[in-house]
Design a protein around this motif. Sequence first.
Motif, PDB file in Angstrom:
ATOM      1  N   GLY A 372      -4.637 -34.962  -8.022  1.00 43.78           N
ATOM      2  CA  GLY A 372      -3.299 -35.071  -8.591  1.00 43.78           C
ATOM      3  C   GLY A 372      -2.889 -36.513  -8.792  1.00 43.78           C
ATOM      4  O   GLY A 372      -2.347 -36.884  -9.850  1.00 43.78           O
ATOM      5  N   CYS A 373      -3.154 -37.348  -7.787  1.00 46.08           N
ATOM      6  CA  CYS A 373      -2.826 -38.773  -7.920  1.00 46.08           C
ATOM      7  C   CYS A 373      -3.645 -39.413  -9.042  1.00 46.08           C
ATOM      8  O   CYS A 373      -3.128 -40.240  -9.813  1.00 46.08           O
ATOM      9  N   VAL A 481       4.242 -34.155 -10.485  1.00 47.30           N
ATOM     10  CA  VAL A 481       4.650 -34.744  -9.211  1.00 47.30           C
ATOM     11  C   VAL A 481       5.431 -33.757  -8.345  1.00 47.30           C
ATOM     12  O   VAL A 481       5.077 -33.534  -7.183  1.00 47.30           O
ATOM     13  N   PRO A 482       6.496 -33.114  -8.860  1.00 52.66           N
ATOM     14  CA  PRO A 482       7.200 -32.160  -7.989  1.00 52.66           C
ATOM     15  C   PRO A 482       6.363 -30.948  -7.611  1.00 52.66           C
ATOM     16  O   PRO A 482       6.485 -30.429  -6.492  1.00 52.66           O
ATOM     17  N   VAL A 483       5.497 -30.495  -8.518  1.00 48.08           N
ATOM     18  CA  VAL A 483       4.644 -29.350  -8.190  1.00 48.08           C
ATOM     19  C   VAL A 483       3.670 -29.715  -7.077  1.00 48.08           C
ATOM     20  O   VAL A 483       3.427 -28.930  -6.151  1.00 48.08           O
ATOM     21  N   MET A 484       3.104 -30.913  -7.138  1.00 49.09           N
ATOM     22  CA  MET A 484       2.189 -31.370  -6.088  1.00 49.09           C
ATOM     23  C   MET A 484       2.875 -31.426  -4.730  1.00 49.09           C
ATOM     24  O   MET A 484       2.258 -31.160  -3.706  1.00 49.09           O
ATOM     25  N   VAL A 485       4.151 -31.749  -4.727  1.00 44.99           N
ATOM     26  CA  VAL A 485       4.889 -31.871  -3.474  1.00 44.99           C
ATOM     27  C   VAL A 485       5.347 -30.512  -2.963  1.00 44.99           C
ATOM     28  O   VAL A 485       5.204 -30.192  -1.781  1.00 44.99           O
ATOM     29  N   LEU A 486       5.885 -29.676  -3.870  1.00 44.67           N
ATOM     30  CA  LEU A 486       6.524 -28.427  -3.454  1.00 44.67           C
ATOM     31  C   LEU A 486       5.546 -27.262  -3.336  1.00 44.67           C
ATOM     32  O   LEU A 486       5.640 -26.457  -2.406  1.00 44.67           O
ATOM     33  N   VAL A 487       4.630 -27.119  -4.286  1.00 42.41           N
ATOM     34  CA  VAL A 487       3.653 -26.022  -4.266  1.00 42.41           C
ATOM     35  C   VAL A 487       2.269 -26.581  -4.593  1.00 42.41           C
ATOM     36  O   VAL A 487       1.728 -26.334  -5.666  1.00 42.41           O
ATOM     37  N   LEU A 494      -1.518 -27.791 -13.674  1.00 45.33           N
ATOM     38  CA  LEU A 494      -1.031 -28.931 -14.450  1.00 45.33           C
ATOM     39  C   LEU A 494      -1.911 -30.162 -14.287  1.00 45.33           C
ATOM     40  O   LEU A 494      -2.057 -30.954 -15.220  1.00 45.33           O
ATOM     41  N   VAL A 495      -2.486 -30.338 -13.107  1.00 48.08           N
ATOM     42  CA  VAL A 495      -3.253 -31.553 -12.830  1.00 48.08           C
ATOM     43  C   VAL A 495      -4.458 -31.682 -13.753  1.00 48.08           C
ATOM     44  O   VAL A 495      -4.688 -32.747 -14.359  1.00 48.08           O
ATOM     45  N   PHE A 496      -5.244 -30.634 -13.900  1.00 45.14           N
ATOM     46  CA  PHE A 496      -6.459 -30.731 -14.710  1.00 45.14           C
ATOM     47  C   PHE A 496      -6.164 -30.930 -16.199  1.00 45.14           C
ATOM     48  O   PHE A 496      -6.802 -31.772 -16.845  1.00 45.14           O
ATOM     49  N   PRO A 497      -5.220 -30.191 -16.800  1.00 41.65           N
ATOM     50  CA  PRO A 497      -4.888 -30.496 -18.199  1.00 41.65           C
ATOM     51  C   PRO A 497      -4.336 -31.910 -18.389  1.00 41.65           C
ATOM     52  O   PRO A 497      -4.608 -32.560 -19.411  1.00 41.65           O
ATOM     53  N   THR A 498      -3.554 -32.397 -17.425  1.00 46.01           N
ATOM     54  CA  THR A 498      -3.042 -33.757 -17.513  1.00 46.01           C
ATOM     55  C   THR A 498      -4.192 -34.767 -17.487  1.00 46.01           C
ATOM     56  O   THR A 498      -4.262 -35.694 -18.304  1.00 46.01           O
ATOM     57  N   LEU A 499      -5.087 -34.585 -16.531  1.00 43.76           N
ATOM     58  CA  LEU A 499      -6.241 -35.468 -16.430  1.00 43.76           C
ATOM     59  C   LEU A 499      -7.126 -35.360 -17.671  1.00 43.76           C
ATOM     60  O   LEU A 499      -7.642 -36.376 -18.178  1.00 43.76           O
ATOM     61  N   ALA A 500      -7.270 -34.151 -18.193  1.00 39.06           N
ATOM     62  CA  ALA A 500      -8.104 -33.950 -19.381  1.00 39.06           C
ATOM     63  C   ALA A 500      -7.540 -34.693 -20.584  1.00 39.06           C
ATOM     64  O   ALA A 500      -8.276 -35.375 -21.318  1.00 39.06           O
TER      65      ALA A 500
END
Length: 598
Positions: A372-373, A481-487, A494-500
């Motif tokens: 995520g980071c 960011v909020p998803v990584m923190v909350l769930v 979201l992380v993989f499409p963002t990184l992609a």
Amino acid sequence: MTYRRFSVPDLARRLLAPIAALLGLVAGLSVLILPSPAPTTASPTTFSAERAMASINRLADEPHSVLDREAHDRARDDVIGMFADLGYTADVHSDPLFDFSEPGDKKTFDMLSAEQQAAVKDAPADTIVVDVPGKSERTMALMAHYDSSTVEGAGNDEQHYYTSGTSHGAADDGYGVATIVETLRALKAEGRQPENSLKIVITDAEEIGLIGARNEMRHHRADYENVDLVLNLEARGMSGPAFMFETSPNNSAVAGYFLSHVKQPVTGSLFPSLYALMPNSTDMTNLIPEGFTVLNIAAVGDADHYHQSTDAPRYVDHSTLQHYGDQALDLTRAWAFDGQAPTLTADGDLHFFQLWRGLTVRYPAAVGTGLGCLAVIAALGAVAVRARSLHWKQVLGTVWGLTWRAASVSAAAGLVQLGAMAMKWAPESGLGPNPLLVWMFAIGALIGAGLTAHFVVRRWKKGLGQEAIAAVLLLLTAACVPVMVLVPGAAYVLVFPTLALALTALAPRQVRPLVGALAAFITVVIFAPTILFIHELLSLSAVWVTVFFAIVPVAPLALVLLQAGSRRTRLTAAQTSSGSDAAASDDALVAGPATAMA
């Protein structure tokens, strides 16, 4: 005159990402392929849906909620008889159906008619327990419930009342009961004593407050001291995969055990993460606070049968029942016959999702945090390297354009659903037959996806591709960011499409088609099954949520495809007018229209 000249390598480059996206769609949806139901002539040590149907037909021959005492007692005796047929003697734990010191019980009791109150005031909740001893006292419990649903409705005085209901309980929870009976039969057919013990628990009164499970914890807690793992089998619908949707906290050991021993799981850490935040409940709601390690499995397809008269044997999906059984038997056999079964407690969570049928990606939560980071850093980095050449007003305009389109289409879908409920074209509670539901979702999702894709492509053709990329990366980062923190277990969506998308934007032109193809595959393979499952779970009462979620991947996927298929072209007149823009090199060029002037 404007013309384009294509070569074979150029055409291959343009097609690579779209083909990868199609492969991602096939791979993602392959997890929905169900096993063929095994016939009654199948090997006695395998699970047979056709054999299990005998248990469903026996249990679900009539509605049998706890408010219909005669039918309920017949159902209880039917379940006891199923175990007797296998040579097991069941214990019946008869405990109070209502504890009037409990506010919830008193509220439920007050919602009954005077006649029903008289019938159930002193009635017991009868939970059926079968112990299968192994060489070790370490125990795995298999749980389901045998009561069918009651119905809550409003009377002429607008007060809400419970009635006995019309559901036969073929799926909810005939699927669970039949799966457990057939699993136990298949294990017994192996002719050897288990290394570890099994405890079968078929609870009563689940539908009116999880009372059977509560009574087990309250009155028989000592019987569960050696239980290392609980597998609960539930149903929210009649068809589709039986997917694992809930675990106890700190699930890295138990989720890993499940994924290691079940040949065709259908799951993702998104679902336990979201379910923990939802108001829904099963018998596990009483066990998890007691510290038990649990797995919960349910089918959710065709949920319009849920708690309805059509939850009957004639509507049972035999392939769905087979999928329940294959998973339950795989897991139970692994536990029962492994004298070195691991301890299933852990101090962390596992993140996992499926690439295709039978192949699950899994990694510890710490790795998920690192990914995520990395995605956030890559996304912000991709924006930062273009910051000086970006038209920030256009970036903000793209953010607004994407946001209002997704929000307005989702809101419109929600308003249509509310209107259908108000006009009695759809069930007011969301439960029950609703032929409009699939159209509400499909039309809303298609309109939203179409408007979003059209907007992104139009920006690209206007030479605002880099602004569109920056806008989408900023939106995805703001969501990650909020998803990584909350769930955190859901963050991979979201992380993989963002990184992609970020890596595609940062990739050198020579390798961008390959990077874009991988990015397109990952984006589609993650979102395709997830969108369908979330539709099945939430559209009954909140179709706007599922429509919005279906729109989310469209912009990043469109930009990945556009980048992967773009080629180096001459500068447009607008680009050549600025030396600094020209110096922005390949990344600025590919964002503009691919034209050559003759």
